[in-house]
Motif scaffolding. Structure first.
Motif, PDB file in Angstrom:
ATOM      1  N   THR A 136       0.842  -1.199   0.000  1.00 15.61           N
ATOM      2  CA  THR A 136       0.000   0.000   0.000  1.00 15.61           C
ATOM      3  C   THR A 136       0.875   1.246   0.000  1.00 15.61           C
ATOM      4  OG1 THR A 136      -1.805  -1.143   1.114  1.00 15.61           O
ATOM      5  CG2 THR A 136      -1.817   1.252   1.225  1.00 15.61           C
ATOM      6  N   ALA A 137       1.973   1.201   0.767  1.00 15.51           N
ATOM      7  CA  ALA A 137       2.900   2.337   0.785  1.00 15.51           C
ATOM      8  C   ALA A 137       3.482   2.561  -0.609  1.00 15.51           C
ATOM      9  CB  ALA A 137       4.013   2.104   1.801  1.00 15.51           C
ATOM     10  N   LYS A 138       3.855   1.481  -1.294  1.00 16.16           N
ATOM     11  CA  LYS A 138       4.381   1.595  -2.664  1.00 16.16           C
ATOM     12  C   LYS A 138       3.330   2.189  -3.589  1.00 16.16           C
ATOM     13  CE  LYS A 138       7.559  -2.334  -2.560  1.00 16.16           C
ATOM     14  NZ  LYS A 138       7.807  -3.688  -3.087  1.00 16.16           N
ATOM     15  N   THR A 139       2.113   1.682  -3.454  1.00 18.34           N
ATOM     16  CA  THR A 139       1.019   2.155  -4.304  1.00 18.34           C
ATOM     17  C   THR A 139       0.743   3.633  -4.064  1.00 18.34           C
ATOM     18  OG1 THR A 139       0.031  -0.047  -4.266  1.00 18.34           O
ATOM     19  CG2 THR A 139      -1.398   1.773  -4.927  1.00 18.34           C
ATOM     20  N   GLN A 140       0.687   4.023  -2.798  1.00 23.52           N
ATOM     21  CA  GLN A 140       0.425   5.423  -2.465  1.00 23.52           C
ATOM     22  C   GLN A 140       1.542   6.318  -2.996  1.00 23.52           C
ATOM     23  OE1 GLN A 140      -2.122   6.895  -1.167  1.00 23.52           O
ATOM     24  NE2 GLN A 140      -3.294   5.370  -0.062  1.00 23.52           N
ATOM     25  N   PHE A 141       2.781   5.855  -2.891  1.00 26.61           N
ATOM     26  CA  PHE A 141       3.911   6.635  -3.400  1.00 26.61           C
ATOM     27  C   PHE A 141       3.806   6.781  -4.923  1.00 26.61           C
ATOM     28  CE2 PHE A 141       8.397   6.730  -4.951  1.00 26.61           C
ATOM     29  CZ  PHE A 141       8.683   8.017  -4.531  1.00 26.61           C
ATOM     30  N   PHE A 142       3.475   5.696  -5.602  1.00 27.81           N
ATOM     31  CA  PHE A 142       3.309   5.745  -7.051  1.00 27.81           C
ATOM     32  C   PHE A 142       2.200   6.723  -7.429  1.00 27.81           C
ATOM     33  CE2 PHE A 142       1.067   4.213 -10.842  1.00 27.81           C
ATOM     34  CZ  PHE A 142       2.082   4.325 -11.777  1.00 27.81           C
ATOM     35  N   ARG A 143       1.070   6.645  -6.732  1.00 30.80           N
ATOM     36  CA  ARG A 143      -0.055   7.553  -7.012  1.00 30.80           C
ATOM     37  C   ARG A 143       0.327   9.010  -6.742  1.00 30.80           C
ATOM     38  NH1 ARG A 143      -4.048   5.281 -10.082  1.00 30.80           N
ATOM     39  NH2 ARG A 143      -4.770   3.367  -9.150  1.00 30.80           N
ATOM     40  N   ALA A 144       1.087   9.224  -5.659  1.00 29.37           N
ATOM     41  CA  ALA A 144       1.519  10.586  -5.335  1.00 29.37           C
ATOM     42  C   ALA A 144       2.424  11.134  -6.438  1.00 29.37           C
ATOM     43  CB  ALA A 144       2.247  10.610  -3.989  1.00 29.37           C
ATOM     44  N   LYS A 145       3.340  10.303  -6.940  1.00 26.57           N
ATOM     45  CA  LYS A 145       4.210  10.743  -8.037  1.00 26.57           C
ATOM     46  C   LYS A 145       3.396  11.024  -9.293  1.00 26.57           C
ATOM     47  CE  LYS A 145       7.258   7.531  -8.514  1.00 26.57           C
ATOM     48  NZ  LYS A 145       8.434   6.739  -8.868  1.00 26.57           N
ATOM     49  N   GLN A 146       2.411  10.174  -9.557  1.00 29.11           N
ATOM     50  CA  GLN A 146       1.541  10.392 -10.722  1.00 29.11           C
ATOM     51  C   GLN A 146       0.809  11.718 -10.605  1.00 29.11           C
ATOM     52  OE1 GLN A 146      -1.183   7.045 -10.908  1.00 29.11           O
ATOM     53  NE2 GLN A 146      -0.370   6.479 -12.911  1.00 29.11           N
ATOM     54  N   LEU A 147       0.248  11.961  -9.444  1.00 26.20           N
ATOM     55  CA  LEU A 147      -0.514  13.185  -9.211  1.00 26.20           C
ATOM     56  C   LEU A 147       0.389  14.409  -9.323  1.00 26.20           C
ATOM     57  CD1 LEU A 147      -3.246  14.385  -8.544  1.00 26.20           C
ATOM     58  CD2 LEU A 147      -2.790  13.967  -6.131  1.00 26.20           C
ATOM     59  N   LEU A 148       1.589  14.325  -8.759  1.00 22.93           N
ATOM     60  CA  LEU A 148       2.539  15.432  -8.848  1.00 22.93           C
ATOM     61  C   LEU A 148       2.939  15.676 -10.305  1.00 22.93           C
ATOM     62  CD1 LEU A 148       4.233  17.565  -7.413  1.00 22.93           C
ATOM     63  CD2 LEU A 148       6.020  15.826  -7.117  1.00 22.93           C
ATOM     64  N   ALA A 149       3.213  14.603 -11.046  1.00 22.77           N
ATOM     65  CA  ALA A 149       3.578  14.752 -12.457  1.00 22.77           C
ATOM     66  C   ALA A 149       2.448  15.406 -13.245  1.00 22.77           C
ATOM     67  CB  ALA A 149       3.921  13.382 -13.059  1.00 22.77           C
ATOM     68  N   LYS A 150       1.210  15.016 -12.950  1.00 25.50           N
ATOM     69  CA  LYS A 150       0.050  15.610 -13.627  1.00 25.50           C
ATOM     70  C   LYS A 150      -0.034  17.108 -13.313  1.00 25.50           C
ATOM     71  CE  LYS A 150      -4.962  15.332 -13.901  1.00 25.50           C
ATOM     72  NZ  LYS A 150      -6.179  14.870 -13.257  1.00 25.50           N
ATOM     73  N   MET A 151       0.184  17.466 -12.045  1.00 22.51           N
ATOM     74  CA  MET A 151       0.138  18.870 -11.649  1.00 22.51           C
ATOM     75  C   MET A 151       1.251  19.671 -12.342  1.00 22.51           C
ATOM     76  SD  MET A 151      -0.671  18.189  -7.615  1.00 22.51           S
ATOM     77  CE  MET A 151      -0.634  19.872  -7.054  1.00 22.51           C
ATOM     78  N   ILE A 152       2.423  19.069 -12.455  1.00 25.15           N
ATOM     79  CA  ILE A 152       3.545  19.737 -13.122  1.00 25.15           C
ATOM     80  C   ILE A 152       3.226  19.940 -14.598  1.00 25.15           C
ATOM     81  CG2 ILE A 152       5.941  19.423 -13.887  1.00 25.15           C
ATOM     82  CD1 ILE A 152       6.449  18.129 -11.100  1.00 25.15           C
ATOM     83  N   ASN A 153       2.673  18.911 -15.224  1.00 26.93           N
ATOM     84  CA  ASN A 153       2.314  19.022 -16.646  1.00 26.93           C
ATOM     85  C   ASN A 153       1.245  20.091 -16.858  1.00 26.93           C
ATOM     86  OD1 ASN A 153       4.156  17.077 -17.453  1.00 26.93           O
ATOM     87  ND2 ASN A 153       2.683  15.413 -17.222  1.00 26.93           N
ATOM     88  N   GLU A 154       0.262  20.157 -15.956  1.00 28.40           N
ATOM     89  CA  GLU A 154      -0.768  21.192 -16.060  1.00 28.40           C
ATOM     90  C   GLU A 154      -0.164  22.582 -15.895  1.00 28.40           C
ATOM     91  OE1 GLU A 154      -3.651  20.046 -13.121  1.00 28.40           O
ATOM     92  OE2 GLU A 154      -4.483  18.460 -14.389  1.00 28.40           O
TER      93      GLU A 154
END
Length: 196
Positions: free
Chosen positions: A160-178
């Motif tokens: 779950t920690a790995k999954t949450q970290f992956f999701r957090a990176k995805q969300l951050l990357a999306k915010m950066i792209n926006e």
């Protein structure tokens, strides 16, 4: 934030074990800024970070006799701060959601982050992440905790920690792209207005 520990700091820890208030103050001055920054990154709340910092030093100085290795004070204090941040978040009912259903192949996908974005912008975007995602991102990417350690601290499984970290990176990357898209469209509008 890693403070290089030297003999005088080790001596300060020994004095703190004897209850020396001046030594406590010197250790506080030495570590407070870095620990406050960690608390702000984890809680995204200056007031909460100040409370965590105060509680962390009270706890550290109250339990300093339990510290076997005086050279480990900085890491020990960092763990206290991180745990208190997590506790503070839990008290505000900011729980992580369990996303164990994400399969391993999705976790292995790389998340592309534009490296032209300024660190200050990334820090501002990290502050905008949901609390659980921000906590895990700070613990893993900025503080270097392993997924198993994060899971243990947060009371979740390692996966779950790995999954949450992956999701957090995805969300951050999306915010950066926006952010980049907004900047590009702003430049295009400005450029078009000049041409007209």
């Amino acid at each position: 934030m890693e403070v290089i520990f030297n003999q005088s700091e080790q001596h300060l820890v020994r004095l703190c074990k004897k209850g020396d208030a001046k030594a406590q103050y010197k250790l506080y001055k030495l570590y407070s800024k870095g620990m406050y920054n960690l608390a702000v990154r984890m809680t995204n709340n200056q007031s909460m970070a100040e409370d965590v910092l105060q509680d962390a030093f009270i706890k550290a100085f109250g339990e300093i006799n339990k510290l076997k290795n005086e050279k480990a004070f900085g890491g020990w204090l960092r763990r206290i701060v991180a745990n208190l941040c997590i506790d503070a978040s839990r008290k505000k009912k900011l729980f992580l959601t369990d996303m164990e259903s994400l399969n391993e192949s999705e976790l292995e996908e790389s998340v592309e982050v534009d490296d032209t974005v300024e660190p200050e912008q990334i820090h501002a975007l990290i502050k905008k992440l949901p609390d659980g995602a921000r906590e895990i991102l700070v613990l893993r990417a900025l503080e270097g905790y392993k997924h198993a350690e994060i899971g243990e601290q947060l009371g979740i499984s390692e996966s779950t920690a790995k999954t949450q970290f992956f999701r957090a990176k995805q969300l951050l990357a999306k915010m950066i792209n926006e952010l980049n898209d907004e900047e590009r469209s702003g430049k295009n509008i400005t450029g078009e207005a000049i041409k007209a």
